[in-house]
Design a protein around this motif. Structure first.
Motif, mmCIF file in Angstrom:
data_model
loop_
_atom_site.group_PDB
_atom_site.id
_atom_site.type_symbol
_atom_site.label_atom_id
_atom_site.label_comp_id
_atom_site.label_asym_id
_atom_site.label_seq_id
_atom_site.Cartn_x
_atom_site.Cartn_y
_atom_site.Cartn_z
ATOM 1 N N GLN A 177 5.490 -1.679 14.705
ATOM 2 C CA GLN A 177 4.434 -1.810 14.818
ATOM 3 C C GLN A 177 3.817 -0.300 15.779
ATOM 4 O OE1 GLN A 177 2.629 -5.545 15.441
ATOM 5 N NE2 GLN A 177 0.882 -4.653 15.391
ATOM 6 N N THR B 294 2.718 1.701 10.968
ATOM 7 C CA THR B 294 2.542 0.605 11.173
ATOM 8 C C THR B 294 3.414 0.321 9.866
ATOM 9 O OG1 THR B 294 1.065 -0.302 12.893
ATOM 10 C CG2 THR B 294 2.032 -1.866 11.284
ATOM 11 N N ILE C 296 5.612 -7.665 9.041
ATOM 12 C CA ILE C 296 5.125 -6.703 9.499
ATOM 13 C C ILE C 296 6.711 -6.232 9.781
ATOM 14 C CG2 ILE C 296 4.353 -5.679 11.604
ATOM 15 C CD1 ILE C 296 2.511 -5.882 10.003
#
Length: 641
Positions: free
Chosen positions: A18, A8, A15
């Motif tokens: 992931q 990740t 983010i």
């Protein structure tokens, strides 16, 4: 091999990727794709060790040498070829160690170590290193005279090429290339893809050139919705797989069918008009292939079309026995060209041959030295070139640009139009100073298209544009009914958009009877001819002992020196000014990066910085244009032996 283990990756709170898990084996050539901001550059930074994963692991063999293209090039006094050789760090360390031992007073007692170093120098092909560096520079468009020029002599685009050559010189296990074709012309792109096909290490490549990707890579790593997925095959294989996935989503499927039906209609119309010329057949195949491509891009954020021209004279523009050049020295001679509505010309030719000179002549930015340039009544030229991006007002938003261009149109209509270029939400009303190169290119194209041109002159329009925007531009050009003159290193765009090709070479502008594969063959033949000419010239030079010939040669050299001297002096003055302006611009850019400059109390300071940035950008752009003009003239003057 490289292993992603449930990895990740994040930037701040965002983010990017992931749970990524896959392996890259030695020799894999991987195209890294995904929307702007998806995290491609961050993955490169992680592979270089500049970023670390939030969780999971990235395993790279510790002994692997990683090469990448530096973003900056200092104004060094080092010769270009020496700068490139510095890319092989081990070679340089061996050379330094040898020099230290061989010049030391106790060198006689170091014979065994010196022998070991010479053996290692042979193993790393150190004795042929300079020849390999020269070959890299030649492939990227540098002349033999450029090899000994200091790095500081070169303009920004050419320094990018130097950095690329330096990265290729490195005997790397992993090579990271981020948009390597952006500052190259078509012949350098073709050379680079041949070099990369032979590269033995692991390659990871970010590129928006689909033909380049298809030739070079054998895997695609695609980022979408925070998932990094590895696909086997070339870019076209990936598009087919993604198209099948997207077609299962009904709303997108319906849009896809509309696009395909629309494209089929155009193909049928073009097929009925096409001759049996190979390039026409090549374009039909390119358009048919676009059915599959369209299916893979149905969720693109871009969707626009050219507004119909108010009128279109026939012919649009005529060049009648025109000479074009600078300071009364012709770069191109006896140009005969007639542009009519619906004609689509692709300009081919090597770097420095005069393609941009021809486009400037068509755009009336350059006046004929001889002959006539005749415009049709109501001619409306839409000219796109990279230097036009600098004419954007950095302190104004896309919406302000549109309202300035056309104040009579309702604001909402302008907003809807800008949305087709993916300027939405706050971005529509934000100043364009911090925009990326791709965003500025999109805005410049939007402004140009709104003016309803009946003759389009596009000089490298895809620089900085991603695959989605390139595809949208290609589709829009299918609808456009005016004349088109296109210079591009994007072969997919050339194939799908041009009915004819024109070759600019040896001071001439002539119809090219063939397609892009024929042009690749022509380039190969030209390189072979140049090698043979150089060889013959060497032999003839050795044989020549006639005093009269030597005297004539001396007179010719003196004449050429006299012609070149003021140009070289002006070039040096321009380069000195550009270095000073670049330094000032870099300092302003660093001030713009500080959050406090955007506070209310610094409003006036911000305005001053933006104004000075615009002035510097204009000065640098004009200087680079003049520098290029000078060097086109210098290339037209025979080299001094």
């Amino acid at each position: 091999m490289i292993q992603f283990k449930n990895l990740t990756l994040a930037r701040g709170a965002k983010i990017l990727v992931q749970g990524a898990s896959f392996q890259l084996h030695p020799g894999h050539k991987v195209g890294l794709t995904g929307a702007n901001g998806a995290g491609k550059s961050s993955i490169f930074a992680m592979l270089r060790g500049e970023l670390h994963a939030e969780s999971g692991d990235l395993d790279i063999p510790p002994h692997w040498v990683i090469a990448h293209v530096a973003q900056e090039t200092p104004a060094l006094n080092d010769a270009a070829v020496e700068f490139v050789l510095d890319g092989d760090v081990e070679l340089r360390s061996i050379e330094q160690a040898l020099a230290a031992l061989e010049n030391a007073p106790e060198a006689a007692g170091s014979g065994e170590r010196i022998a070991e170093l010479h053996m290692r120098l042979s193993e790393v092909e150190g004795y042929s290193a300079k020849a390999r560096a020269a070959e890299l520079l030649s492939g990227l468009g540098f002349t033999s005279a450029d090899l000994t020029r200091p790095v500081s002599d070169f303009s920004g685009g050419w320094r990018v090429r130097l950095n690329l050559a330096r990265a290729l010189m490195c005997r790397s296990d992993l090579l990271l290339l981020d948009e390597p074709t952006n500052h190259l012309d078509l012949d350098a792109v073709i050379w680079l893809e041949s070099w990369l096909k032979e590269y033995r290490g692991t390659l990871m490549l970010i590129s928006h050139d689909r033909d380049f990707l298809d030739v070079v890579i054998n895997h695609i790593a695609h980022i979408e919705q925070q998932k990094l997925t590895l696909y086997r095959g070339g870019y076209s294989d990936f598009e087919r797989q993604r198209a099948e996935k997207l077609a299962q989503q009904q709303s997108l499927y319906e849009r896809q069918q509309r696009d395909v039906a629309h494209l089929n209609k155009y193909i049928d119309r073009f097929r009925a008009q096409a001759t049996k010329a190979r390039q026409a057949q090549s374009r039909i195949k390119a358009l048919e292939r676009m059915e599959l491509i369209s299916a893979a891009h149905v969720d693109s954020p871009f969707g626009f079309s050219f507004r119909a021209s108010i009128s279109a004279p026939d012919p649009l523009l005529v060049l009648d026995d025109v000479d074009a050049g600078y300071n009364q020295l012709a770069v191109l001679k006896h140009i005969a060209l007639t542009m009519r509505p619906g004609e689509r010309l692709g300009l081919l030719g090597r770097n420095g041959a005069g393609k941009s000179t021809l486009v400037k002549l068509l755009a009336a930015e350059l006046q004929p030295l001889n002959g006539k340039r005749v415009e049709g009544k109501d001619l409306n030229i839409g000219y796109f070139a990279q230097h036009q991006l600098e004419q954007l007002r950095l302190d104004e938003s896309p919406l302000q640009h549109m309202l300035r261009l056309d104040p009579q149109t309702r604001e909402q209509e302008h907003r809807n139009y800008l949305g087709g270029f993916d300027f939405r939400g706050d971005m529509v009303t934000s100043p364009c100073a911090p925009f990326s190169g791709g965003e500025k290119s999109r805005l410049a194209l939007a402004l140009l298209i709104w003016t309803r041109p009946n003759l389009l002159l596009l000089d490298e329009p895809t620089n900085h544009l991603d695959l989605e925007m390139r595809h949208a531009l290609t589709l829009a050009l299918q609808e456009y009914e005016g004349g088109v003159v296109l210079v591009s290193h994007d072969r997919a765009l050339l194939r799908a958009s041009c009915d004819k090709f024109v070759l600019v070479a040896d001071g001439k502008v002539e119809a090219f009877d063939g397609d892009l594969e024929d042009y690749r063959d022509w380039l190969t033949q030209q390189r072979l001819k140049e090698k043979n000419v150089d060889l013959v010239a060497e032999v003839e030079s050795d044989k020549s002992s006639n005093k009269q010939d030597r005297a004539q040669n001396k007179a010719d050299r003196q004449a050429r020196q006299a012609e070149r001297r003021p140009l070289l002096k002006e070039s040096e003055q321009i380069e000195a000014s550009m270095a000073k302006w670049q330094a000032e611009k870099t300092e302003l850019d660093s001030r713009m990066a500080k959050p406090e400059i955007y506070s209310a109390e610094n409003k006036n300071a911000l305005q001053d910085i933006l104004k000075r940035q615009a002035e510097l950008t204009k000065q640098i752009d004009q200087a680079e244009e003049r520098w290029l003009e000078i060097h086109e003239i210098l290339e037209a003057i025979p080299a001094i032996a």
